[in-house]
Design an enzyme around this catalytic site. Sequence first.
Site, short mmCIF file in Angstrom:
data_model
loop_
_atom_site.label_atom_id
_atom_site.label_comp_id
_atom_site.label_asym_id
_atom_site.label_seq_id
_atom_site.Cartn_x
_atom_site.Cartn_y
_atom_site.Cartn_z
N CYS A 33 1.02 -1.30 -0.06
CA CYS A 33 0.10 -0.01 -0.06
C CYS A 33 0.89 1.42 0.07
O CYS A 33 0.28 2.56 -0.16
CB CYS A 33 -0.86 0.07 1.15
SG CYS A 33 -0.10 0.04 2.78
N CYS A 103 -2.80 -3.24 8.36
CA CYS A 103 -2.69 -2.09 8.82
C CYS A 103 -2.02 -2.16 10.36
O CYS A 103 -1.03 -1.30 10.70
CB CYS A 103 -3.50 -1.00 8.81
SG CYS A 103 -4.55 -1.00 7.19
FE1 FES Z 1 -1.62 0.81 4.17
FE2 FES Z 1 -3.41 0.30 5.93
S1 FES Z 1 -3.62 0.61 3.81
S2 FES Z 1 -1.30 0.57 6.41
#
Ligand code: FES
Length: 146
Positions: A33, A103
Amino acid sequence: MYTEKVMDHFEHPRNVGEIENASGIGTVGNAKCGDIMRMYLDIDENQIIRDVKFKTYGCGAAVATSSMATELVKGKSIQEAMKITNRAVMEALDGLPPVKVHCSLLAEEAIHAALWDYAEKQGIEIEGLKKPKSDIHEDEEEEEEY
Ligand code: FES
């Protein structure tokens, strides 16, 4: 989809910032991400975490879990801090949506990375502490099997 506690910590994150001359600094990212977390620890001579601050370029769940994680480790010994898992952080927040569980790993790993940095600077070993990963993405496949 987020609990009130998650929203509260996201909107009013605790312990945001940096510590000058920190005892230990840990930076962890998630390549998938692109989010990054940096944790600063100020540890006294009795190995008590006197202060903790964090900075993140991350999603709301990463902000909320880091904020809660800093609250949980503050004032604790390093051994107590070692026992604070991402699950404990999630429980303290009354849960996270399943897609956001990964996360919460950023906060746990960033604390471990900061403790590792501290241990290296002090020339000590912390029981149960393994060399942290700088990218937690590799852990995610395992997480998804739960
Ligand atoms: Fe990357 Fe939550 S989407 S830490």
